[in-house]
Design a protein around this motif. Structure first.
Motif, PDB file in Angstrom:
ATOM      1  N   VAL A 117       0.841  -1.204   0.000  1.00 49.24           N
ATOM      2  CA  VAL A 117       0.000   0.000   0.000  1.00 49.24           C
ATOM      3  C   VAL A 117       0.873   1.250   0.000  1.00 49.24           C
ATOM      4  N   ASP A 118       1.901   1.264   0.830  1.00 46.51           N
ATOM      5  CA  ASP A 118       2.772   2.437   0.936  1.00 46.51           C
ATOM      6  C   ASP A 118       3.529   2.691  -0.365  1.00 46.51           C
ATOM      7  N   ILE A 119       4.007   1.625  -1.002  1.00 50.45           N
ATOM      8  CA  ILE A 119       4.748   1.791  -2.256  1.00 50.45           C
ATOM      9  C   ILE A 119       3.840   2.306  -3.356  1.00 50.45           C
ATOM     10  N   VAL A 120       2.635   1.751  -3.456  1.00 54.19           N
ATOM     11  CA  VAL A 120       1.691   2.217  -4.475  1.00 54.19           C
ATOM     12  C   VAL A 120       1.344   3.684  -4.241  1.00 54.19           C
ATOM     13  N   SER A 121       1.153   4.073  -2.979  1.00 56.15           N
ATOM     14  CA  SER A 121       0.846   5.476  -2.670  1.00 56.15           C
ATOM     15  C   SER A 121       1.990   6.385  -3.083  1.00 56.15           C
ATOM     16  N   LYS A 122       3.221   5.922  -2.861  1.00 58.46           N
ATOM     17  CA  LYS A 122       4.378   6.730  -3.237  1.00 58.46           C
ATOM     18  C   LYS A 122       4.457   6.904  -4.749  1.00 58.46           C
ATOM     19  N   ILE A 123       4.199   5.833  -5.477  1.00 59.64           N
ATOM     20  CA  ILE A 123       4.236   5.910  -6.940  1.00 59.64           C
ATOM     21  C   ILE A 123       3.139   6.826  -7.454  1.00 59.64           C
ATOM     22  N   HIS A 132       1.804   9.261  -5.867  1.00 59.51           N
ATOM     23  CA  HIS A 132       2.190  10.634  -5.525  1.00 59.51           C
ATOM     24  C   HIS A 132       3.182  11.175  -6.549  1.00 59.51           C
ATOM     25  N   MET A 133       4.141  10.333  -6.929  1.00 54.90           N
ATOM     26  CA  MET A 133       5.102  10.737  -7.952  1.00 54.90           C
ATOM     27  C   MET A 133       4.390  11.111  -9.242  1.00 54.90           C
ATOM     28  N   ALA A 134       3.363  10.336  -9.569  1.00 56.76           N
ATOM     29  CA  ALA A 134       2.677  10.532 -10.844  1.00 56.76           C
ATOM     30  C   ALA A 134       1.782  11.767 -10.854  1.00 56.76           C
ATOM     31  N   HIS A 135       1.433  12.271  -9.668  1.00 59.61           N
ATOM     32  CA  HIS A 135       0.513  13.404  -9.596  1.00 59.61           C
ATOM     33  C   HIS A 135       1.179  14.677  -9.081  1.00 59.61           C
ATOM     34  N   THR A 136       2.497  14.753  -9.243  1.00 56.45           N
ATOM     35  CA  THR A 136       3.198  15.967  -8.825  1.00 56.45           C
ATOM     36  C   THR A 136       3.002  17.104  -9.811  1.00 56.45           C
ATOM     37  N   GLY A 137       2.499  16.756 -11.004  1.00 59.62           N
ATOM     38  CA  GLY A 137       2.305  17.779 -12.026  1.00 59.62           C
ATOM     39  C   GLY A 137       3.531  18.033 -12.868  1.00 59.62           C
ATOM     40  N   LYS A 138       4.632  17.368 -12.549  1.00 58.60           N
ATOM     41  CA  LYS A 138       5.862  17.554 -13.322  1.00 58.60           C
ATOM     42  C   LYS A 138       5.782  16.749 -14.614  1.00 58.60           C
ATOM     43  N   PRO A 139       6.157  17.350 -15.748  1.00 55.65           N
ATOM     44  CA  PRO A 139       6.120  16.618 -17.024  1.00 55.65           C
ATOM     45  C   PRO A 139       6.974  15.358 -17.006  1.00 55.65           C
ATOM     46  N   SER A 140       8.024  15.350 -16.196  1.00 55.29           N
ATOM     47  CA  SER A 140       8.922  14.187 -16.157  1.00 55.29           C
ATOM     48  C   SER A 140       8.355  13.037 -15.353  1.00 55.29           C
ATOM     49  N   CYS A 141       7.218  13.250 -14.677  1.00 52.31           N
ATOM     50  CA  CYS A 141       6.642  12.217 -13.821  1.00 52.31           C
ATOM     51  C   CYS A 141       5.271  11.774 -14.314  1.00 52.31           C
ATOM     52  N   VAL A 142       5.098  11.748 -15.619  1.00 50.38           N
ATOM     53  CA  VAL A 142       3.830  11.303 -16.189  1.00 50.38           C
ATOM     54  C   VAL A 142       3.866   9.792 -16.385  1.00 50.38           C
ATOM     55  N   ILE A 143       2.842   9.103 -15.896  1.00 51.41           N
ATOM     56  CA  ILE A 143       2.762   7.654 -16.088  1.00 51.41           C
ATOM     57  C   ILE A 143       2.246   7.362 -17.491  1.00 51.41           C
ATOM     58  N   LYS A 144       2.907   6.475 -18.170  1.00 52.08           N
ATOM     59  CA  LYS A 144       2.500   6.116 -19.525  1.00 52.08           C
ATOM     60  C   LYS A 144       1.138   5.438 -19.524  1.00 52.08           C
ATOM     61  N   LYS A 145       0.452   5.497 -20.647  1.00 53.94           N
ATOM     62  CA  LYS A 145      -0.897   4.924 -20.730  1.00 53.94           C
ATOM     63  C   LYS A 145      -0.893   3.418 -20.517  1.00 53.94           C
ATOM     64  N   ASP A 146       0.169   2.744 -20.930  1.00 55.33           N
ATOM     65  CA  ASP A 146       0.233   1.291 -20.764  1.00 55.33           C
ATOM     66  C   ASP A 146       1.009   0.910 -19.507  1.00 55.33           C
ATOM     67  N   VAL A 183       7.058   5.063 -14.831  1.00 55.79           N
ATOM     68  CA  VAL A 183       7.028   6.517 -14.747  1.00 55.79           C
ATOM     69  C   VAL A 183       8.238   7.068 -15.483  1.00 55.79           C
ATOM     70  N   SER A 184       8.000   8.041 -16.365  1.00 57.13           N
ATOM     71  CA  SER A 184       9.087   8.616 -17.156  1.00 57.13           C
ATOM     72  C   SER A 184       9.787   9.695 -16.340  1.00 57.13           C
ATOM     73  N   VAL A 185      10.800   9.311 -15.583  1.00 57.33           N
ATOM     74  CA  VAL A 185      11.573  10.283 -14.813  1.00 57.33           C
ATOM     75  C   VAL A 185      13.008  10.229 -15.303  1.00 57.33           C
ATOM     76  N   PRO A 186      13.757  11.292 -15.098  1.00 58.14           N
ATOM     77  CA  PRO A 186      15.161  11.273 -15.528  1.00 58.14           C
ATOM     78  C   PRO A 186      15.910  10.131 -14.873  1.00 58.14           C
ATOM     79  N   THR A 187      16.844   9.576 -15.594  1.00 57.51           N
ATOM     80  CA  THR A 187      17.630   8.464 -15.056  1.00 57.51           C
ATOM     81  C   THR A 187      18.411   8.921 -13.830  1.00 57.51           C
TER      82      THR A 187
END
Length: 473
Positions: A214-220, A222-236, A310-314
């Motif tokens: 549960v905690d890991i999913v919540s963290k992910i 949260h990462m996806a909803h920061t509004g940053k373009p680099s943290c957008v979750i892909k459709k698939d 999640v597309s974040v910088p390496t």
């Protein structure tokens, strides 16, 4: 090439299993672009003529010629019926699925004794058939939960059957433990009764805690909803996509099940793909379990965004190694850095060099406490094929005394119920179950905790001299 058979028991075990099959197919399709049946596919799938088996009238698909090396067991029909109607239905013949209609009523005794006796021969027959399709059977993977009745009761009954029928084949168990706020009031009974069986009959157990998932999913999320373009979750995205193994509709636990499926993908990567330093599945037990009963391994996955696509910088490779030992990345609510290591395995995938591995082990070594007699107890593997869409990943498996904290909390919840004799009559009314079974299970768990505590007491005598680096190969 060796083969493994997956045995999925109960609702959780079957949902996790089907996420594994779906993601494994995606990985193989990404690597095997020509769609030719090869040794990598053969590790968990067998090749069949779809016209010669049941379901040949169904439309052909990318998996029409494959059957999963699996046996699916559940004493309720719901999940198995969804599988037979879902996108992965052609991976299984109906004979691979064993079900009843009434379920176990969240009662370990019903699953273990009632259904264990009623379905013993049918389960053994299907496991034997799966084994006969293997040229070199190496491992049985048992997937189940601990809190319910079928997963904990029948799942541990299957484990004993495997020991009796195939004593030479490694039994590796992935067990999902309930949280303290679990809505099944008898889950402490079921978990402690199941723990005794896991301690006695498994070769290796990967305990996974619901709360950690549960905690890991919540963290992910949260990462996806920061509004940053680099943290957008892909459709698939594989962490939230409902295009998985059970149905096309998103399920509440899909994201959590997917994390466990990714654990299985990583632990089996060397069995499925080539690498410069492959780790045989049997080597996990051989190198990480110095004492037969102390076979509970704490697992951690990194980077977390690999799970979510999640597309974040390496991030720096060294940070990935650091994260693997932080409590936020553990699949149990535990912090291995502040406890004692018996052994540790690092299973790397993708663009990682031996020099990267050596450098990071040297860097991390002073921060970690190992038992004095195994201070060089590192095992490592390098698999060339990374997770789809990413350059690298790391699965760390630690035989660490920190597991005793979770086991002590589970014991406390068990004792709280047992002192009141709450719901005990539901168990002892089942044929084959006696009150003594509860005290014996509690004694087994307490003995296990004591064994970890005795090892912890050796920390004071640990020498602080840094030994020569020695990576097991």
């Amino acid at each position: 090439m060796t083969q493994s058979v997956v045995i999925q028991v109960g609702q959780c075990g079957n949902q996790v299993g089907c996420r594994f099959w779906d993601l494994a197919l995606r990985e193989h399709a990404h690597v095997n672009t020509k769609g030719i049946y090869d040794e990598a596919l053969g590790s968990f799938f067998r090749n069949v003529d779809p016209r010669s088996e049941e379901g040949s009238g169904a439309p052909r698909s990318r998996i029409a010629g494959l059957r999963a090396r699996a046996v699916l067991v559940d004493m309720e029909e719901g999940v198995l019926n969804e599988i037979l109607q879902g996108p992965l239905r052609q991976l299984f013949s109906t004979t691979q699925l064993i079900s009843d209609v009434s379920g176990s009523g969240n009662n370990w005794a019903v699953g273990h004794h009632t259904y264990g006796s009623a379905y013993r021969e049918q389960i053994v027959e299907q496991i034997r058939k799966a084994a006969e399709h293997c040229d070199c059977l190496q491992t049985f993977f048992v997937l189940h939960s601990m809190g319910g009745g079928t997963g904990s009761g029948l799942g541990t009954c299957v484990l004993k059957l495997l020991e009796e029928e195939f004593p030479e084949v490694c039994r590796l168990v992935t067990a999902v433990y309930p949280s303290a706020e679990d809505d099944v009031i008898t889950s402490p009974y079921n978990s402690v009764l199941a723990m005794r069986e896991l301690t006695e009959h498994a070769d290796c157990v990967l305990p996974i805690e619901n709360q950690s998932l549960v905690d890991i999913v919540s963290k992910i999320q949260h990462m996806a909803h920061t509004g940053k373009p680099s943290c957008v979750i892909k459709k698939d995205c594989t962490i939230i996509s409902g295009q998985g193994g059970v149905s096309k509709t998103e399920k509440p636990f899909d994201a959590m099940n997917n994390i466990v499926a990714n654990l299985l993908l990583n632990i089996t990567s060397s069995a499925r793909f080539e690498g410069s330093l492959n780790m045989d599945l049997n080597e996990i037990t051989m190198n990480l379990v110095p004492f037969p009963r102390l076979h509970y391994l704490v697992s951690s996955l990194t980077p977390l965004y690999t799970l979510a696509d999640v597309s974040v910088p390496t991030r720096r490779l060294d940070q990935m190694f650091t994260d693997a030992f932080s409590k936020e990345h553990q699949l149990m609510k535990a912090d291995p850095r502040h406890s004692l290591y018996l052994a540790c395995a690092l299973m790397l995938r993708g663009d990682v060099q031996m020099s990267d591995l050596r450098r990071n082990i040297e860097r991390l070594r002073p921060m970690l406490s190992f038992v004095p007699w195994n201070e060089e107890g590192w095992k490592a593997s390098l698999c060339a094929v990374p997770p789809v869409g990413h350059t690298h990943s790391l699965l760390a498996l630690a035989n660490n005394t920190c597991v005793k904290t979770s086991f002590m909390q589970l014991r406390d919840r068990f004792i709280k119920l047992y002192r009141k004799k709450a719901h005990l009559h539901h168990y002892v009314s089942v044929e084959g179950m006696e009150t003594s079974g509860f005290s014996e299970a509690l004694h087994s768990l307490s003995a296990l905790i004591d064994e970890y505590s005795q090892l912890d007491s050796t920390r004071s005598s640990r020498t602080h001299q840094t030994p020569r680096l020695n990576i097991a190969i």
